[in-house]
Design a protein around this motif. Sequence first.
Motif, PDB file in Angstrom:
ATOM      1  N   UNK A 198       0.832  -1.214   0.000  1.00 62.93           N
ATOM      2  CA  UNK A 198       0.000   0.000   0.000  1.00 62.93           C
ATOM      3  C   UNK A 198       0.865   1.262   0.000  1.00 62.93           C
ATOM      4  N   UNK A 199       1.911   1.250   0.808  1.00 61.05           N
ATOM      5  CA  UNK A 199       2.798   2.415   0.874  1.00 61.05           C
ATOM      6  C   UNK A 199       3.512   2.634  -0.459  1.00 61.05           C
ATOM      7  N   UNK A 200       3.914   1.556  -1.119  1.00 62.72           N
ATOM      8  CA  UNK A 200       4.551   1.684  -2.430  1.00 62.72           C
ATOM      9  C   UNK A 200       3.578   2.276  -3.441  1.00 62.72           C
ATOM     10  N   UNK A 201       2.326   1.857  -3.355  1.00 62.77           N
ATOM     11  CA  UNK A 201       1.300   2.415  -4.236  1.00 62.77           C
ATOM     12  C   UNK A 201       1.127   3.909  -3.996  1.00 62.77           C
ATOM     13  N   UNK A 202       1.120   4.326  -2.728  1.00 60.85           N
ATOM     14  CA  UNK A 202       1.002   5.753  -2.392  1.00 60.85           C
ATOM     15  C   UNK A 202       2.220   6.538  -2.865  1.00 60.85           C
ATOM     16  N   UNK A 203       3.414   5.979  -2.702  1.00 50.35           N
ATOM     17  CA  UNK A 203       4.639   6.671  -3.109  1.00 50.35           C
ATOM     18  C   UNK A 203       4.643   6.917  -4.614  1.00 50.35           C
ATOM     19  N   UNK A 204       4.231   5.905  -5.399  1.00 50.97           N
ATOM     20  CA  UNK A 204       4.206   6.084  -6.850  1.00 50.97           C
ATOM     21  C   UNK A 204       3.136   7.087  -7.269  1.00 50.97           C
ATOM     22  N   UNK A 205       2.000   7.102  -6.536  1.00 51.37           N
ATOM     23  CA  UNK A 205       0.952   8.084  -6.839  1.00 51.37           C
ATOM     24  C   UNK A 205       1.434   9.503  -6.527  1.00 51.37           C
ATOM     25  N   UNK A 206       2.145   9.685  -5.412  1.00 55.77           N
ATOM     26  CA  UNK A 206       2.692  10.998  -5.064  1.00 55.77           C
ATOM     27  C   UNK A 206       3.728  11.442  -6.086  1.00 55.77           C
ATOM     28  N   UNK A 207       4.571  10.489  -6.550  1.00 54.61           N
ATOM     29  CA  UNK A 207       5.582  10.798  -7.561  1.00 54.61           C
ATOM     30  C   UNK A 207       4.921  11.338  -8.831  1.00 54.61           C
ATOM     31  N   UNK A 208       3.821  10.732  -9.213  1.00 58.80           N
ATOM     32  CA  UNK A 208       3.110  11.149 -10.414  1.00 58.80           C
ATOM     33  C   UNK A 208       2.448  12.512 -10.223  1.00 58.80           C
ATOM     34  N   UNK A 209       1.811  12.723  -9.056  1.00 56.20           N
ATOM     35  CA  UNK A 209       1.137  13.996  -8.806  1.00 56.20           C
ATOM     36  C   UNK A 209       2.127  15.162  -8.742  1.00 56.20           C
ATOM     37  N   UNK A 210       3.267  14.919  -8.147  1.00 53.31           N
ATOM     38  CA  UNK A 210       4.266  15.991  -8.031  1.00 53.31           C
ATOM     39  C   UNK A 210       4.739  16.458  -9.405  1.00 53.31           C
ATOM     40  N   UNK A 211       4.779  15.557 -10.359  1.00 53.59           N
ATOM     41  CA  UNK A 211       5.209  15.939 -11.702  1.00 53.59           C
ATOM     42  C   UNK A 211       4.172  16.791 -12.421  1.00 53.59           C
ATOM     43  N   UNK A 212       2.902  16.536 -12.144  1.00 47.14           N
ATOM     44  CA  UNK A 212       1.840  17.169 -12.933  1.00 47.14           C
ATOM     45  C   UNK A 212       1.230  18.401 -12.275  1.00 47.14           C
ATOM     46  N   UNK A 213       1.299  18.507 -10.951  1.00 49.90           N
ATOM     47  CA  UNK A 213       0.691  19.647 -10.255  1.00 49.90           C
ATOM     48  C   UNK A 213       1.709  20.782 -10.101  1.00 49.90           C
ATOM     49  N   UNK A 214       1.380  21.928 -10.642  1.00 44.53           N
ATOM     50  CA  UNK A 214       2.262  23.097 -10.548  1.00 44.53           C
ATOM     51  C   UNK A 214       1.473  24.274 -10.002  1.00 44.53           C
ATOM     52  N   UNK A 215       1.917  24.807  -8.896  1.00 42.27           N
ATOM     53  CA  UNK A 215       1.272  25.977  -8.293  1.00 42.27           C
ATOM     54  C   UNK A 215       2.289  26.633  -7.357  1.00 42.27           C
ATOM     55  N   UNK A 216       2.296  27.962  -7.270  1.00 44.13           N
ATOM     56  CA  UNK A 216       3.280  28.629  -6.404  1.00 44.13           C
ATOM     57  C   UNK A 216       3.225  28.198  -4.943  1.00 44.13           C
ATOM     58  N   UNK A 217       2.085  27.724  -4.489  1.00 42.73           N
ATOM     59  CA  UNK A 217       1.951  27.345  -3.085  1.00 42.73           C
ATOM     60  C   UNK A 217       1.991  25.847  -2.862  1.00 42.73           C
ATOM     61  N   UNK A 218       2.308  25.072  -3.908  1.00 44.08           N
ATOM     62  CA  UNK A 218       2.495  23.628  -3.794  1.00 44.08           C
ATOM     63  C   UNK A 218       3.975  23.331  -3.963  1.00 44.08           C
ATOM     64  N   UNK A 219       4.471  22.380  -3.194  1.00 35.72           N
ATOM     65  CA  UNK A 219       5.892  22.034  -3.218  1.00 35.72           C
ATOM     66  C   UNK A 219       6.351  21.791  -4.652  1.00 35.72           C
ATOM     67  N   UNK A 220       7.407  22.511  -5.053  1.00 40.36           N
ATOM     68  CA  UNK A 220       7.851  22.506  -6.450  1.00 40.36           C
ATOM     69  C   UNK A 220       8.693  21.274  -6.752  1.00 40.36           C
ATOM     70  N   UNK A 221       8.306  20.560  -7.787  1.00 39.48           N
ATOM     71  CA  UNK A 221       9.053  19.395  -8.269  1.00 39.48           C
ATOM     72  C   UNK A 221      10.227  19.864  -9.125  1.00 39.48           C
ATOM     73  N   UNK A 222      11.419  19.305  -8.876  1.00 36.95           N
ATOM     74  CA  UNK A 222      12.619  19.664  -9.634  1.00 36.95           C
ATOM     75  C   UNK A 222      13.067  18.515 -10.526  1.00 36.95           C
ATOM     76  N   UNK A 223      13.181  17.319  -9.945  1.00 39.92           N
ATOM     77  CA  UNK A 223      13.630  16.145 -10.707  1.00 39.92           C
ATOM     78  C   UNK A 223      13.233  14.897  -9.927  1.00 39.92           C
ATOM     79  N   UNK A 224      13.373  13.758 -10.548  1.00 38.75           N
ATOM     80  CA  UNK A 224      13.024  12.515  -9.877  1.00 38.75           C
ATOM     81  C   UNK A 224      13.687  11.322 -10.527  1.00 38.75           C
ATOM     82  N   UNK A 225      13.741  10.245  -9.778  1.00 35.18           N
ATOM     83  CA  UNK A 225      14.335   9.002 -10.272  1.00 35.18           C
ATOM     84  C   UNK A 225      13.563   7.837  -9.661  1.00 35.18           C
ATOM     85  N   UNK A 226      13.132   6.909 -10.511  1.00 35.05           N
ATOM     86  CA  UNK A 226      12.375   5.742 -10.055  1.00 35.05           C
ATOM     87  C   UNK A 226      13.115   4.476 -10.476  1.00 35.05           C
ATOM     88  N   UNK A 227      13.485   3.663  -9.501  1.00 30.79           N
ATOM     89  CA  UNK A 227      14.144   2.380  -9.754  1.00 30.79           C
ATOM     90  C   UNK A 227      13.339   1.267  -9.095  1.00 30.79           C
TER      91      UNK A 227
END
Length: 768
Positions: free
Chosen positions: A55-84
Amino acid sequence: MWSFFARDPVKDFGYGILQDSPERSGIWSLHRGKRKTSGEPVSVFVYEVSQGTEQQTQLAKAAFKRMKTLRHPNILAYVDGLETDKSLYLVTEQVTPLAVHLKAQTEKGGVGELEVSWGLHQIVKALSFLVNDCHLLHNNMGIWAIFVDRAGEWKLGALDHVAPEQGDPSGISLPEPKSVYPDMEKYDPPEMSNNSGEKWAGEVWRLGCLIWEVFNGPLPRTSSLRSLGKIPKSLVPHYCELVGANPRARPNPARFLQNCRAPSGFLSNSFVESNLFLEEIQIKEPAEKQQFFQELSDNLDSFPEDFCKHKVLPQLLTAFEFGNAGAVILTPLFKVGKFLSADEYQQKIIPVIVKMFSSTDRAMRIRLLQQMEQFIQYLNEAAVNSQIFPHVVHGFTDTNPAIREQTVKSMLLLAPKLNETNLNQELMRQFARLQARDEQGPIRCNTTVCLGKIASYLNAGTRQRILISAFSRATKDPFPASRAAGVLGFAATHNYYSITEIAGRILPTLCTVTVDPDKNVRDQTFKAIKSFLSKLEMVSEDPAKLSEIEKDVESSAQPAGASSSWAGWAVTGVSSLTSKLIRNAPVTEGGATPEGSEPANNTASSCGAIGAPVGRSSTAMAVKKQSSDWSSSGWDADDSWSNEKEGQGQSSAGEEGWGNDWGEEEADTAKRTLPEGVRLASEYNWDTSSTGKGSFQNDLFASVSQRSNSAGTVRAQGVEFRMKTLLSLSKAELSKKKREERRKELEAKRAERKVAKGPLKLGARKLD
């Protein structure tokens, strides 16, 4: 080839993780990191697949995806990522968990309401963006989901449980927070079981829990929400709406924000207003920007330090670089600069200051000169001599007296950093010109004061060539404060003169000032004379002390910070004050008292007894009052206090010039011709005992009468008769008689011209 496929992608990742203890953030571990190429600091969220559940792995991958697509000045800014297969790396801007930040601020003295108000404003704005614009539900709102960047701004993170309000179209549902973290159940709203109310009801309930924890610490149980604790009174009504039992009565995040922004609301303050303006500064009108920067300077004292360094400063620099903000940004810029380290100041502000000095904007130039004390310590000598001084030196010749005055004062700060050429040649040339020719008395005075203060930075040759000449010239200035400054200059630099110079040049000059019309000048003169005489007596009693007394005569320039504080600036506010002192009332500059006063009479009589050089300033002013053809300033026409020959025992003006530059100026002045009928005071015959016929050829009034015909001769005899009587009158009456004689003479000339030309004929052209 096989080595290419066997490469570890983590080692090739463009970001490195610093070896320190990480912070826990839900299922993630938060590390400090940096970009390998530039060293830019970042934050790295790491999730180890092997250490988590499915379940936690599922949540982590969902957060990884959301961080890439959600952009707003008051939302934590995504810079880069790596998935292995083994882990997930999520790189964001450098942040700190809110709980850690609040704890650190509490140790420093507590978190200010201004900072919290702007932080809540940002989080509510981010929540409104998710609910109203993206139609998403965060489902994980809490203090653990908030992060703080370097500027102190709050960012919404922890997007693990974000889901569409109508459910995921793919049919995949994420586990609820309480199924992963059992202790999260206390943050659930009471209606969670029946899911009634608006879609945002659960989100704003958790927002109320966040507000409670920010002010009161960790929430022990759901029932604790009823206790307000330290929640500010202005926020209480709106907080109660968030945690109300009726889910339908809970406000939309956008309406909650609007209610708190109402007048006297918790989010209605200067800090929030300033931040909102900075966010939209690029689309503001120039007049609005000017007004904002003027008010910002007063508000900065109450703003958090990190906010000033990382939010306000970049906006100020951008406004100067691209927004044409002008001089108005200088005051807030220097205020923010106090929070910077020496390296940061050198890197961020000094390049802007150097560029500002090349500006032709007078307002910016005078602001820079006035506030130079705040940044002079960060300027290196190379930048001062090559990039700053060449622009500052133009202020000496500016037509605005205020800029000339501030330029002179700034030399006290720049002198220790100037090289040999700029200090001993260019600056001395400008000082010589100002002291001799500037029409503003206070500027001439401050030039003398500044020269005395920076004398320790001059080399020995320059001091011996300039100091005595400059201070001697100042003692003959018509402005009383300039004469006092000249006397004080001698006293302050006494250690740079040899015994021979004291006896042969300085004391004779000072003795002539002992009969100055101004008592303050006389008092300072007597003190200086006593000081120099004591040195002469000391050497006379014990010649062995000569070397000790003259030890500084040939000394080299002293290091920075060794200037003396022997006198303050004479007059400030040149633009408003000196125009009254010199242009409107030139009599006061010469130190003469009002008409009819007794001291003026005594000064005039003493001049006749001792000689013309003593009463030089007052007699020069008398000549200026006699002629209406001279320039209004009186300094472009004649530097009489500097060009006349000195009395016995003193060197001539040419010998006392400040080197070649000064000599050229005096040569130019000597070539000037006086208006017709006007001569220097030293050429008049003031001897009352000479009553012979020939003596009146050099008389003050005889020069006027020689330009007329037979009728003028009769007037000259009348003037000769009245002269015997006028010499016994007071100075005020004498001046009045002079003006009356001049008026009558001009009227007579006009009458003679009319008689000679005859009556005008009809249609004739009048030539005069």
